[in-house]
Design an enzyme around this catalytic site. Structure first.
Site: not given
Ligand code: EPZ
Length: 421
Positions: A22-23, A116, A121, A123, A125, A304, A396
């Site tokens: 999925k991811n 969520c 969560r 964005v 970055l 995850d 999902r």
């Molecule tokens: C991806 O989410 C996955 N989703 C998530 O899987 C997974 O838990 C996550 O990566 C971590 O591995 C998809 O790929 C669709 P991140 P993402 O940006 O990209 C912080 C599932 O269950 N952060 O790597 O949103 C964030 O809060 C889902 O399949 C910021 O601070 O995760 C977290 O603490 C749930 N600012 C850390 O970074 C930002 O702009 C990692 O988040 C972005 C992230």
């Protein structure tokens, strides 16, 4: 709304083919916007999140078809550059269209995702990355308004490794003027797959799988065929299901190199695994040994899989501590597991689990994708009946999970859930 009815205590035996990731499929679909033409992506899972992303691409003007796990995306006639709130609020990964829309149209209007089930969560970055590439960003009425006459390569250093922000920057930088360097890039297999897809289109990305990725902008990208990677989290989820219920199961069509940390933890918990590059067998009997762990970015133990691991540890022969270093409040599954008799206490971002001799089935509720998975696992091991409501969360991210579990001997069925007004 559907619910699952599970009668626990049945061991799982047999062989199961793992679905596509999925991811990985979600960013791959967004990247098809970069190269106008007909793309074919194989091994795409039939999931709610995939259909949500397909709907978003159609709003942007693409034609999208999923037929027998092959997705055809014709991105020639795209003209709209907006990702509306109604869609983004249901799936945060919609933000993946930000980079491609900026690269293609020089502008994008993407709704800010809501929180969520387990909290905010951000964005920020993603936005930082686009700004570093030369985009003007305005946050207005809950939307990210982005414009860029031209995207110019830059050095971008992230404070934390972000899967989504790394993916968005890679897509935006693929046709930017000059070179982009991402420091503290995400190393997840899904990001490597995205980079390989962009390179197949004619992109020039190096450093795949390391925390420093370099992207040399090119003038255009061409549509291609591509094979999606297997879903490492689905594989890990099923391994934990067998560990909890006992039995002997072989998983095929996976990349073992993608979930080494889960294999290591299961072996530390006393389970025998036989591992080859695209297959793994687990023989499980008896209780898990308690294993403490901390989640971490790849190649560490995936966040995850944190909820599924807590389910396994709830029946372990001893106490364990599970700390989530990625999301500090991703524990909505704990209260539901306690309804099944689990002995868990959450302190900060650590769940302290004291293994009990048995769990007892009860009605429980899904709150998010991986929490639902952990409740299914617990229900499979519990004595008696467990009713799990709101299974749209599980749809999902897991393709026909109840059919796959039933094929291994589980007693689980999907039933209509009367809406209680
Ligand atoms: C991806 O989410 C996955 N989703 C998530 O899987 C997974 O838990 C996550 O990566 C971590 O591995 C998809 O790929 C669709 P991140 P993402 O940006 O990209 C912080 C599932 O269950 N952060 O790597 O949103 C964030 O809060 C889902 O399949 C910021 O601070 O995760 C977290 O603490 C749930 N600012 C850390 O970074 C930002 O702009 C990692 O988040 C972005 C992230």
């Amino acid at each position: 709304m559907d619910k699952f009815v599970i009668h626990g205590g049945k061991p799982l035996n047999g062989t199961l083919k793992i679905s596509g990731a999925k991811n990985a499929s979600l960013p791959l679909m967004a990247a098809a916007l970069l190269a106008p033409g007909v793309h074919r992506i194989h091994n795409v899972p039939d999931l709610r999140d995939v259909s949500t992303m397909a709907h978003l691409l159609r709003i942007i003007g693409a034609r999208v078809e999923l037929h027998e796990h092959t997705m055809t995306i014709d991105s020639r006639d795209c003209s709209f550059y907006e990702a509306p709130y109604e869609l983004v609020k249901t799936m945060r990964a919609s933000v993946y269209v930000l980079g491609p829309l900026l690269a293609r149209f020089g502008r994008a209007r993407v709704s800010l995702p809501g929180g969520c089930a387990w909290g905010p969560r951000p964005v920020d970055l993603h936005i930082l990355g686009m700004q570093r590439l030369g985009a003007q960003i305005n946050l207005q009425d809950g939307y990210i308004e982005a414009r860029a006459k031209e995207l110019v390569g830059a050095r971008i250093t992230f404070p934390v490794a972000s899967v989504g922000a790394t993916g968005n920057v890679m897509m935006a930088a693929a046709m930017a003027k000059g070179k982009t360097i991402i420091e503290k890039a995400a190393r997840e297999p899904e990001i490597v797959a995205l980079a390989e897809y962009i390179n197949a289109m004619g992109g020039r990305i190096t450093g795949l799988g390391t925390d420093q990725i370099e992207i040399e902008g090119v003038s255009e990208l061409k549509p291609v065929e591509f094979e999606n990677i297997p879903d490492r989290i689905e594989a890990g989820t099923f391994l934990c299901a067998v560990a909890l219920t006992g039995g002997e199961v072989t998983l095929t069509n996976l990349k073992s190199a993608h979930i080494g940390a889960v294999f290591d933890s299961l072996e530390r918990a006393g389970f025998n695994l036989t591992v080859s590059p695209e297959k793994v067998s687990i023989q499980a009997k008896g209780r898990a040994l308690p294993v403490d762990l901390r989640t971490a970015p790849f190649p560490g133990f995936p966040t995850d899989m944190q909820a599924q691991w807590i389910s396994l540890m709830s029946l372990a022969a001893g106490s364990s501590g599970i700390t989530d270093t990625i999301y500090t409040d991703r524990f909505t599954h704990v209260a539901e597991l306690q309804r099944l008799g689990a002995d868990i206490r959450v302190e900060g971002n650590t769940a302290l689990v004291r293994g009990v001799d048995h769990l007892k089935g009860a009605p429980v509720m899904s709150t998010d994708l991986r929490a639902s998975a952990s409740l299914i696992l617990a229900g499979l091991a519990a004595q008696g009946r467990t009713d799990l409501s709101r299974v749209y969360h599980i749809d999902r991210g897991y393709e026909r999970i109840e059919e796959k579990l039933r094929s291994l001997g589980a007693d689980i069925s999907r039933e209509d859930e009367p809406i209680v007004t």
